[in-house]
Design a protein around this motif. Sequence first.
Motif, PDB file in Angstrom:
ATOM      1  N   ALA A  37       0.874  -1.182   0.000  1.00 28.88           N
ATOM      2  CA  ALA A  37       0.000   0.000   0.000  1.00 28.88           C
ATOM      3  C   ALA A  37       0.903   1.221   0.000  1.00 28.88           C
ATOM      4  CB  ALA A  37      -0.895  -0.004   1.229  1.00 28.88           C
ATOM      5  N   LEU A  38       0.616   2.160  -0.898  1.00 31.46           N
ATOM      6  CA  LEU A  38       1.489   3.316  -1.064  1.00 31.46           C
ATOM      7  C   LEU A  38       0.751   4.605  -0.694  1.00 31.46           C
ATOM      8  CD1 LEU A  38       3.957   4.862  -2.256  1.00 31.46           C
ATOM      9  CD2 LEU A  38       2.932   4.552  -4.509  1.00 31.46           C
ATOM     10  N   PHE A  39       1.388   5.408   0.144  1.00 29.27           N
ATOM     11  CA  PHE A  39       0.798   6.676   0.573  1.00 29.27           C
ATOM     12  C   PHE A  39       1.782   7.803   0.291  1.00 29.27           C
ATOM     13  CE2 PHE A  39      -1.136   3.351   3.012  1.00 29.27           C
ATOM     14  CZ  PHE A  39      -2.459   3.719   3.174  1.00 29.27           C
ATOM     15  N   ALA A  40       1.241   8.993   0.004  1.00 25.86           N
ATOM     16  CA  ALA A  40       2.103  10.151  -0.199  1.00 25.86           C
ATOM     17  C   ALA A  40       1.428  11.382   0.370  1.00 25.86           C
ATOM     18  CB  ALA A  40       2.389  10.346  -1.689  1.00 25.86           C
ATOM     19  N   GLY A  41       2.210  12.265   0.984  1.00 27.38           N
ATOM     20  CA  GLY A  41       1.658  13.490   1.554  1.00 27.38           C
ATOM     21  C   GLY A  41       2.597  14.075   2.573  1.00 27.38           C
ATOM     22  N   ALA A  42       2.177  15.197   3.164  1.00 29.08           N
ATOM     23  CA  ALA A  42       2.977  15.812   4.216  1.00 29.08           C
ATOM     24  C   ALA A  42       2.964  14.932   5.463  1.00 29.08           C
ATOM     25  CB  ALA A  42       2.432  17.200   4.547  1.00 29.08           C
ATOM     26  N   SER A  43       1.816  14.279   5.661  1.00 29.77           N
ATOM     27  CA  SER A  43       1.701  13.316   6.743  1.00 29.77           C
ATOM     28  C   SER A  43       0.953  12.100   6.232  1.00 29.77           C
ATOM     29  CB  SER A  43       0.937  13.918   7.922  1.00 29.77           C
ATOM     30  OG  SER A  43       0.461  12.878   8.766  1.00 29.77           O
ATOM     31  N   CYS A  44       1.452  10.921   6.562  1.00 32.53           N
ATOM     32  CA  CYS A  44       0.760   9.698   6.157  1.00 32.53           C
ATOM     33  C   CYS A  44       0.180   9.008   7.389  1.00 32.53           C
ATOM     34  CB  CYS A  44       1.682   8.766   5.394  1.00 32.53           C
ATOM     35  SG  CYS A  44       2.310   9.479   3.858  1.00 32.53           S
ATOM     36  N   ILE A  58       3.617  -1.401   3.908  1.00 34.84           N
ATOM     37  CA  ILE A  58       3.012  -0.070   3.805  1.00 34.84           C
ATOM     38  C   ILE A  58       4.121   0.926   3.507  1.00 34.84           C
ATOM     39  CG2 ILE A  58       1.706   1.722   5.015  1.00 34.84           C
ATOM     40  CD1 ILE A  58       0.425  -0.599   6.663  1.00 34.84           C
ATOM     41  N   LEU A  59       4.082   1.488   2.317  1.00 30.59           N
ATOM     42  CA  LEU A  59       5.127   2.402   1.852  1.00 30.59           C
ATOM     43  C   LEU A  59       4.643   3.828   1.999  1.00 30.59           C
ATOM     44  CD1 LEU A  59       5.550   0.361  -1.398  1.00 30.59           C
ATOM     45  CD2 LEU A  59       7.288   0.447   0.377  1.00 30.59           C
ATOM     46  N   THR A  60       5.437   4.666   2.616  1.00 31.88           N
ATOM     47  CA  THR A  60       5.026   6.060   2.771  1.00 31.88           C
ATOM     48  C   THR A  60       6.084   7.001   2.198  1.00 31.88           C
ATOM     49  OG1 THR A  60       5.950   5.996   5.007  1.00 31.88           O
ATOM     50  CG2 THR A  60       3.573   5.715   4.812  1.00 31.88           C
ATOM     51  N   ALA A  61       5.589   7.960   1.416  1.00 30.53           N
ATOM     52  CA  ALA A  61       6.436   9.041   0.900  1.00 30.53           C
ATOM     53  C   ALA A  61       5.961  10.308   1.603  1.00 30.53           C
ATOM     54  CB  ALA A  61       6.292   9.155  -0.609  1.00 30.53           C
ATOM     55  N   GLU A  62       6.660  10.673   2.659  1.00 24.87           N
ATOM     56  CA  GLU A  62       6.226  11.782   3.494  1.00 24.87           C
ATOM     57  C   GLU A  62       7.178  12.957   3.338  1.00 24.87           C
ATOM     58  OE1 GLU A  62       3.788  10.858   7.637  1.00 24.87           O
ATOM     59  OE2 GLU A  62       5.953  10.609   7.606  1.00 24.87           O
ATOM     60  N   ALA A  63       6.645  14.107   2.944  1.00 27.94           N
ATOM     61  CA  ALA A  63       7.483  15.310   2.818  1.00 27.94           C
ATOM     62  C   ALA A  63       6.587  16.531   2.788  1.00 27.94           C
ATOM     63  CB  ALA A  63       8.306  15.254   1.531  1.00 27.94           C
ATOM     64  N   GLY A  64       7.094  17.617   3.324  1.00 27.97           N
ATOM     65  CA  GLY A  64       6.347  18.865   3.319  1.00 27.97           C
ATOM     66  C   GLY A  64       5.974  19.296   1.911  1.00 27.97           C
ATOM     67  N   SER A  65       6.846  18.981   0.962  1.00 29.40           N
ATOM     68  CA  SER A  65       6.596  19.384  -0.423  1.00 29.40           C
ATOM     69  C   SER A  65       5.391  18.672  -1.020  1.00 29.40           C
ATOM     70  CB  SER A  65       7.844  19.101  -1.278  1.00 29.40           C
ATOM     71  OG  SER A  65       8.134  17.717  -1.266  1.00 29.40           O
ATOM     72  N   LEU A  66       4.957  17.583  -0.373  1.00 27.79           N
ATOM     73  CA  LEU A  66       3.810  16.827  -0.886  1.00 27.79           C
ATOM     74  C   LEU A  66       2.510  17.186  -0.147  1.00 27.79           C
ATOM     75  CD1 LEU A  66       5.500  13.310  -1.308  1.00 27.79           C
ATOM     76  CD2 LEU A  66       5.074  15.013  -3.087  1.00 27.79           C
ATOM     77  N   ALA A  67       2.541  18.280   0.602  1.00 27.26           N
ATOM     78  CA  ALA A  67       1.365  18.688   1.377  1.00 27.26           C
ATOM     79  C   ALA A  67       0.169  18.941   0.459  1.00 27.26           C
ATOM     80  CB  ALA A  67       1.685  19.934   2.191  1.00 27.26           C
ATOM     81  N   SER A  68       0.424  19.594  -0.683  1.00 30.31           N
ATOM     82  CA  SER A  68      -0.640  19.811  -1.662  1.00 30.31           C
ATOM     83  C   SER A  68      -0.408  18.885  -2.841  1.00 30.31           C
ATOM     84  CB  SER A  68      -0.616  21.259  -2.166  1.00 30.31           C
ATOM     85  OG  SER A  68      -0.909  22.120  -1.100  1.00 30.31           O
ATOM     86  N   TYR A  69      -1.500  18.445  -3.428  1.00 26.14           N
ATOM     87  CA  TYR A  69      -1.392  17.514  -4.537  1.00 26.14           C
ATOM     88  C   TYR A  69      -0.745  18.173  -5.755  1.00 26.14           C
ATOM     89  CZ  TYR A  69      -2.615  14.522  -8.430  1.00 26.14           C
ATOM     90  OH  TYR A  69      -2.542  13.748  -9.556  1.00 26.14           O
TER      91      TYR A  69
END
Lengths: 323, 249
Positions: A37-44, A58-69
Amino acid sequence: MILVFCELKDGQIRKPSAEALSEGRRLADATGKKLGALFAGASCAGSAEAAKYGADVILTAEAGSLASYSSDAFAAVLADAVKAKGATVLLAAATAVGKDVAPRAAARLGAGYASDVTGLSMVDGKLQAVRPVYAGKAFATTSFASAVQVATTRPNVFPAAEKAGAGAAETLSTPAGDFKSVVKEILAKASGKVDLSEANVIVSGGRGMKDGANFKILEELADAIGGVVGASRAAVDAGWGLPHSMQVGQTGKVVSPTLYIACGISGAIQHIAGMSGSKFIVAINKDPEAPIFKLADYGIVGDLFEVVPELTKAAKAMGIGSN
Amino acid sequence: MKILVALKQVPDTESKIKVAADGKSLDPADVKWITSPYDEYALEEAIRIKETKGAEVTALSVGGDSAKDVLKNALALGADTAVLLKGDGQGDAFAVAQMIAAYAKDKGFDLILCGNKGLGGDNAAMGPMLAELMGVAQANVIVKLELGEGTFKAEREIEGGSEIVEGALPAVITAQKGLNEPRYASLKGIMAAKKKTIEELEAAPVTAGAQVSALALPPERPAGRKLEGDAAAQAQALIQALKDEAKVF
């Protein structure tokens, strides 16, 4: 690995994503593959819930730069995850975000893409999809020529079945920023109701409603039975002030609710194309010859201005609430 | 500013769909062909930009000779030039995106407009795939578009509302109903279009992505039943049936 891109809302997995995840689990079981399962955002935060639907990883790509789509940034995250995990199948729900990001990620991977699918299977180790075309007037079986196969699943079609998975957490690297486009603001409608494409119950009005103001009786019925209100193209184009986002049909939304109540809708081909995937169809129309009756599981020949308020009353009397 | 508008020829929404003898394609008999309605919004937007800001508008379609009708119409409506990429995408959005990308790559288009989906194929994929292949920004299902100096601001339809997307040009923007009200071709436009030629090019070879292996009509729905009595009785019977038989509630 079968990888499913999941969306979170208020810290919970969105229902269409849970459905895609469950279908991913089924495909993984059929081929002895792992499910990611893959998630992306400022917070996952909330992504751990994916284990409930059978995610092994569970894969998470968490970064402030991903806060907005951002289409290009999220597409890069998805494509990078597919490459990093050696995944052969990438799924997402056919939501506004899913339909925006999945084809872009597919192109990035040199992969074929099937959108808005209603059936998936693995044939000789490769994905095969069944999807409505001509807005549901026909169904196309789609096979893939590419090594990686990408598809989006239509909401409300695949059951979100719970099945425990290991849910091992893993973090992914994230893109740096400087994206080509980004969402700056979300303008939500005041109602806060679910979208037609995800609604379980839809009460729809057509030309027989005579005026936009009369949609109030449909709102009342929808409120009583936990549904949302839609409209035919004839009603939306009649200049009654109904927004296009309400339109069900080939040039509007294609919906597949459990229950679709068509009020004062004759049943033009282009409307039927948008709602014939509904599980149960009710037609209320004055004209006993209206084509919509050929489709209806239950038909009421009568004046909708009398019948609809009676339905609201009957539903309330029988204690039918929001489902 | 240079604008490319990609247009697709599709069966009219009132067409009855029949499966051809090969079991995987549409039987073209009795089908009336039109420009995909979403592409009409894209074209109208391009012409409005041309009228307000000045732009050179190229209309493009991938297909056979019949797709020239779509291009002739685009010329009549105000496109400056028209290009037919002769090829058959076979319903594969990835193939069509590659064909258009190969054509558009070195042409310096600032903006590429098309419908958010081709009516019928309903992939809603060609636009984003093209954006990725061209390495440019995208904004899909757009109901409002503003252009700045090398930038765009677009309102895109999402579940239960809309969102504002901002990005850099060049970009691929896919149109949704509501973006504008397309005009009809004027007699003057139709006459002027007759003097213009459609450039015909062979589409570049592509790598296939996904292909239709079978096309089938949906199963017939079982016959329903009509509920009798006055409005109150009908209403009562319906709610009861939905609860007990259909178990919807």
